[in-house]
Design an enzyme around this catalytic site. Sequence first.
Site, PDB file in Angstrom:
ATOM      1  N   GLU A  28      38.513  13.787  24.865  1.00 48.80           N
ATOM      2  CA  GLU A  28      39.466  12.994  25.843  1.00 48.80           C
ATOM      3  C   GLU A  28      40.382  12.621  24.599  1.00 48.80           C
ATOM      4  O   GLU A  28      41.565  12.625  25.431  1.00 48.80           O
ATOM      5  CB  GLU A  28      38.976  12.538  26.917  1.00 48.80           C
ATOM      6  CG  GLU A  28      38.562  13.204  27.786  1.00 48.80           C
ATOM      7  CD  GLU A  28      37.094  13.973  28.217  1.00 48.80           C
ATOM      8  OE1 GLU A  28      36.844  15.283  27.609  1.00 48.80           O
ATOM      9  OE2 GLU A  28      36.235  13.589  27.259  1.00 48.80           O
ATOM     10  N   ASN A  88      33.395  20.466  25.368  1.00 49.36           N
ATOM     11  CA  ASN A  88      34.849  20.501  25.775  1.00 49.36           C
ATOM     12  C   ASN A  88      35.707  20.887  24.610  1.00 49.36           C
ATOM     13  O   ASN A  88      35.651  19.965  23.432  1.00 49.36           O
ATOM     14  CB  ASN A  88      35.473  20.344  26.671  1.00 49.36           C
ATOM     15  CG  ASN A  88      35.597  18.887  26.711  1.00 49.36           C
ATOM     16  OD1 ASN A  88      35.000  17.984  27.155  1.00 49.36           O
ATOM     17  ND2 ASN A  88      37.041  18.184  26.466  1.00 49.36           N
ATOM     18  N   ASP A 114      36.704  22.133  31.990  1.00 43.54           N
ATOM     19  CA  ASP A 114      35.927  21.175  30.922  1.00 43.54           C
ATOM     20  C   ASP A 114      34.284  20.747  31.411  1.00 43.54           C
ATOM     21  O   ASP A 114      33.931  20.296  31.830  1.00 43.54           O
ATOM     22  CB  ASP A 114      36.648  19.734  31.554  1.00 43.54           C
ATOM     23  CG  ASP A 114      35.317  18.837  31.231  1.00 43.54           C
ATOM     24  OD1 ASP A 114      35.992  18.219  29.876  1.00 43.54           O
ATOM     25  OD2 ASP A 114      35.112  18.052  31.580  1.00 43.54           O
TER      26      ASP A 114
END
Length: 601
Positions: free
Chosen positions: A193, A277, A319
């Site tokens: 992220e 991801n 995700d």
Amino acid sequence: MRKFLATALLGAAALYAWPASANDGLVSIIKDPKQWGIQTGDYANTRYSKLDQINASNVGKIQVAWTFSTGVLRGHEGGPLIIGDVMYVHTPFPNIVYALDLNDDGRIIWKYEPKQDPNVIPVMCCDTVNRGLAYSDGTIFLHQADTTLVALDAKTGAKKWSVVNGDPKKGETNTATVLPVKDKVIVGISGGEFGVRCHVTAYDTKTGKQVWRGYSMGPDNEMLIDPEKTTALGKPVGKDSSLKSWEGDQWKIGGGCTWGWYSYDPETNLVYYGSGNPSTWNPAQRPGDNKWSMTIWARDADTGVAKWVYQMTPHDEWDFDGVNEMILTDQQFDGKPRKLLTHFDRNGFGYTLDRVTGELLVAEKFDPVVNWATKVDMDKNSPTYGRPLVVAKYSTAQQGEDVNTKGICPAALGTKDQQPAAFSPKTNLFYVPTNHVCMDYEPFRVSYTAGQPYVGATLSMYPAPNSHGGMGNFIAWDNTKGKIVWSLPEPFSVWSGALATAGDVVFYGTLEGYLKAVDAKTGKELYKFKTPSGIIGNVTTYEHKGKQYIAILSGVGGWAGIGLAAGLTDPNAGLGAVGGYAALSNYTNLGGQLTVFALPN
């Protein structure tokens, strides 16, 4: 590239004879059901114990034998290790380690408390969790939140060595355990992220020296991929397989993190794990399949060179991290003995593959509400063989930026997150903690700045509509048929790791804080006990002085419990989880405790 790989492979051939015995101590501990020497129970990740003193006929009589407060709040994932007469317990940040004397009512033999910069906390995606310690030949391994890998003397707690695996200022952190294999310890990294380009690294267990590192995307030599020998669905991946699947230099901030579980097959000498991801969560900013994010990897333990890969969710739009555990079993498949690998992916499909060749054998939904794809194409003659067939209505890429795509099942936290499943060779069933959660997902354009969030999507989560009203199920799964055998509804996601035993009992914990025991064959509830806080830890068992014990860490948190753990109230905070799990505060509160159960004397 060829010269590099040839040198690496020759080195592996030369070294293979002697490192095989470099970790005999751990191997013998893993084989001894009285101890629990590795987070996953064994190298195969089965989380199965041969202990049967506690069984289906008497588990209803177990009682609390003793407890221990960790002194830390936030989410307690993973579980204790039991090596001989000592139990090793860990905590979330600041990652304290305790050695407890099982011969003296859990007296603290030593305590290790690292001094970490608290600025690492806001860089950790979804709570300050840690999935546990590892052990090898008199050494306890701790991979701290700040990515420092520490080797501690198991008897004294003294530091033997430490090495830094990443840089939190760039967004690199750690939440995972590590895997000791022969003379190496295998280590991953978090930070998808934050636009981190992730990798798996092997360090020498004695010195901490880096032996090899394989990235999830990029040039072949940096991924440790041989374009001619590394295969995907039986065919060579080809030159620049990753670079061709990204636009420009997007791969350099591509994610594909490796914060899940690792398994190892001594016969093939392969380490198995999943990559997560791609970055960013906005699919419009990264056209292409984004290889090799969202991929099952099989790497040679000595060299790191990949034997095969399989990408489950090309060009991920939701995700659906692929980091969940790979469970290795030897079973009959279509009437023939096969060496299998079973993986319950966040995307909602349960996969069964041949772990030697990477052949895809089964891919079926393990929650009926999964709707983002109709199926995985299993026709070997089809141009889309092995790929999920995406439903346009639930495609965030097809709907476009700044469009709120609604009703996607599962939510980003998946039909199962990292909470590990268990396998019983007695029933040939897998016992799987699951989420029963859907979401709305709105991607938006985001710019990359090192060390800053690089998400690019707003999410909201809620229970699967038109169902039992809860947010979780605990299921038994047949991996050869791809079928649910039985399913137990739960009011919240089951965020605890399961344990199966020879006593025909399966244990798991709930977010409200219950330890539950169910019949392995039928799923009938046999016992439950409310611990002081929500359970996101993994159930462990061991035997001491002839008595079997069940141990569990409670301490609510993790992605599902991030609202409670971090005091968040905005429904869209916690990457969309806070609103979905708001009612959890009515059932439990923060805490950090180990609870140990046994039959009465």
